[in-house]
Motif scaffolding. Structure first.
Motif, short mmCIF file in Angstrom:
data_model
loop_
_atom_site.label_atom_id
_atom_site.label_comp_id
_atom_site.label_asym_id
_atom_site.label_seq_id
_atom_site.Cartn_x
_atom_site.Cartn_y
_atom_site.Cartn_z
N VAL A 156 0.85 -1.20 0.00
CA VAL A 156 0.00 0.00 0.00
C VAL A 156 0.88 1.25 0.00
CG1 VAL A 156 -1.72 1.32 1.28
CG2 VAL A 156 -1.90 -1.18 1.18
N ILE A 157 1.91 1.25 0.83
CA ILE A 157 2.81 2.41 0.91
C ILE A 157 3.61 2.56 -0.38
CG2 ILE A 157 4.62 3.52 2.24
CD1 ILE A 157 1.91 3.12 3.70
N ARG A 158 4.07 1.45 -0.92
CA ARG A 158 4.81 1.52 -2.18
C ARG A 158 3.95 2.10 -3.30
NH1 ARG A 158 6.68 -3.85 -0.54
NH2 ARG A 158 8.89 -3.74 0.07
N ALA A 159 2.67 1.77 -3.28
CA ALA A 159 1.76 2.23 -4.33
C ALA A 159 1.58 3.74 -4.31
CB ALA A 159 0.40 1.54 -4.20
N VAL A 160 1.83 4.36 -3.19
CA VAL A 160 1.73 5.82 -3.11
C VAL A 160 2.90 6.49 -3.81
CG1 VAL A 160 1.68 7.80 -1.55
CG2 VAL A 160 0.43 5.72 -0.95
N SER A 161 4.10 6.04 -3.51
CA SER A 161 5.29 6.72 -4.03
C SER A 161 5.65 6.32 -5.46
CB SER A 161 6.49 6.47 -3.12
OG SER A 161 6.75 5.09 -2.97
N ALA A 162 5.25 5.12 -5.89
CA ALA A 162 5.65 4.64 -7.21
C ALA A 162 5.28 5.60 -8.35
CB ALA A 162 5.06 3.26 -7.47
N PRO A 163 4.03 6.07 -8.45
CA PRO A 163 3.71 6.99 -9.55
C PRO A 163 4.43 8.33 -9.45
CG PRO A 163 1.84 6.80 -8.04
CD PRO A 163 2.83 5.74 -7.65
N LEU A 164 4.77 8.74 -8.22
CA LEU A 164 5.48 10.01 -8.05
C LEU A 164 6.92 9.88 -8.54
CD1 LEU A 164 4.12 11.01 -4.53
CD2 LEU A 164 3.29 11.72 -6.79
N TYR A 165 7.57 8.77 -8.23
CA TYR A 165 8.92 8.53 -8.74
C TYR A 165 8.91 8.39 -10.27
CZ TYR A 165 11.39 8.02 -4.30
OH TYR A 165 11.98 8.27 -3.08
N TYR A 166 7.86 7.77 -10.80
CA TYR A 166 7.76 7.63 -12.26
C TYR A 166 7.70 9.00 -12.92
CZ TYR A 166 5.97 6.49 -16.87
OH TYR A 166 5.81 6.40 -18.23
N ARG A 167 6.85 9.86 -12.42
CA ARG A 167 6.75 11.20 -13.00
C ARG A 167 8.05 11.97 -12.83
NH1 ARG A 167 1.38 13.08 -13.92
NH2 ARG A 167 2.06 15.24 -13.63
N LEU A 170 10.73 9.80 -15.34
CA LEU A 170 10.48 9.42 -16.72
C LEU A 170 9.41 10.22 -17.43
CD1 LEU A 170 10.56 5.55 -16.23
CD2 LEU A 170 12.39 6.99 -17.14
N ASP A 171 8.36 10.55 -16.72
CA ASP A 171 7.18 11.11 -17.39
C ASP A 171 7.37 12.55 -17.81
OD1 ASP A 171 4.48 11.01 -18.31
OD2 ASP A 171 3.88 12.09 -16.52
N GLY A 172 8.14 13.30 -17.04
CA GLY A 172 8.34 14.71 -17.36
C GLY A 172 7.16 15.58 -16.98
N GLY A 173 6.15 14.99 -16.34
CA GLY A 173 4.98 15.76 -15.93
C GLY A 173 5.26 16.60 -14.70
N LEU A 174 4.38 17.55 -14.45
CA LEU A 174 4.53 18.42 -13.30
C LEU A 174 4.23 17.65 -12.02
CD1 LEU A 174 4.99 21.30 -12.23
CD2 LEU A 174 2.52 21.68 -12.48
N LEU A 175 5.20 17.64 -11.12
CA LEU A 175 5.03 16.92 -9.86
C LEU A 175 4.52 17.92 -8.81
CD1 LEU A 175 5.37 14.10 -8.73
CD2 LEU A 175 7.71 14.69 -8.06
N ASP A 176 3.23 18.22 -8.91
CA ASP A 176 2.64 19.22 -8.02
C ASP A 176 1.81 18.55 -6.93
OD1 ASP A 176 0.49 18.27 -9.47
OD2 ASP A 176 0.09 20.16 -10.50
N ASP A 177 1.15 19.35 -6.11
CA ASP A 177 0.37 18.80 -5.01
C ASP A 177 -0.78 17.95 -5.52
OD1 ASP A 177 -0.12 18.83 -2.02
OD2 ASP A 177 -2.05 19.57 -2.73
N GLU A 178 -1.35 18.32 -6.65
CA GLU A 178 -2.44 17.53 -7.23
C GLU A 178 -1.98 16.12 -7.55
OE1 GLU A 178 -5.47 17.51 -11.09
OE2 GLU A 178 -4.20 19.26 -10.68
N ALA A 179 -0.75 15.99 -8.06
CA ALA A 179 -0.22 14.66 -8.36
C ALA A 179 -0.07 13.84 -7.09
CB ALA A 179 1.12 14.79 -9.08
#
Length: 208
Positions: A156-167, A170-179
């Motif tokens: 569960v904890i890993r699932a929180v940080s995984a998409p943030l590390y991806y962005r 690799l993704d180049g997307g804005l890592l803002d509070d909404e993300a």
């Protein structure tokens, strides 16, 4: 015992703190490839022999730096609800990765970990320390009945940080509070739906 693994006090502790701060600065500014013990010694205003005797190699120094970062990281937040706890975790990860110093530092260490096993092991250990710190939030959610029994609380904890590390990487997307809020919400919803339960705990279709 590996070089750099002793946790001394007094003047030696002050030297270690200065060296680790200097190493972090060089990593953030120039990357792992340009991390030089002599340059770190110059910035920390300590003798080169001190660094070579205490750490010996760049990898040992980075390992100690990551261990220190894990120890110094902000402790978990407990809000009494899984979504609140996971949101606090996501926001902490996001602040770390977008920090002017720590963001480039993490990129340098992650890049080095792809080709250096000791750095990779140190990075894994850093991440596991943070998972261990926040896992009780998910375990308490199981105890409150918010998420199913048999949930793999570490996942569960890993699932929180995984998409943030991806962005971040690799993704180049804005890592803002909404993300951060979205990552926490997705992990919470998945946990409540039973996505992280073990095979033995997951109900069979005939039982539904």
């Amino acid at each position: 015992m590996e070089p750099g693994t002793v946790r001394p006090g007094g003047r030696t502790a002050r030297v270690r703190a200065a060296v680790l701060e200097a190493a972090g600065d060089v990593l953030a500014e120039q990357g792992f490839a340009h991390l030089d013990l002599a340059e770190v010694a110059r910035r920390a205003e300590v003798g080169k022999t001190t660094l070579y005797r205490r750490w010996g190699t760049v990898t040992a120094l980075v390992t100690d730096l990551l261990e220190d970062m894990a120890e110094q990281s902000v402790p978990r937040t407990e809000t009494g609800a899984l979504l609140g706890d996971l949101t606090a975790n996501a926001r902490l990860v996001r602040r770390t990765l977008t920090d002017a110093r720590q963001g480039p530092l993490f990129k340098a260490v992650i890049a080095a970990a792809t080709c250096d096993e000791r750095t990779a092991a140190a990075l894994r250990r850093f991440y596991e320390v943070r998972i261990e710190e926040w896992e009780p939030c998910a375990r308490q959610a199981v105890e409150r009945g918010e998420i199913p029994a048999g949930t793999d609380t570490r996942e569960v904890i890993r699932a929180v940080s995984a998409p943030l590390y991806y962005r971040f990487l690799l993704d180049g997307g804005l890592l803002d509070d909404e993300a951060a809020v979205r990552a926490a919400g997705a992990a919470c919803a998945a946990a409540k739906a039973g996505a992280f339960t073990t095979d033995t705990a997951r109900p069979r279709s005939s039982d539904r």
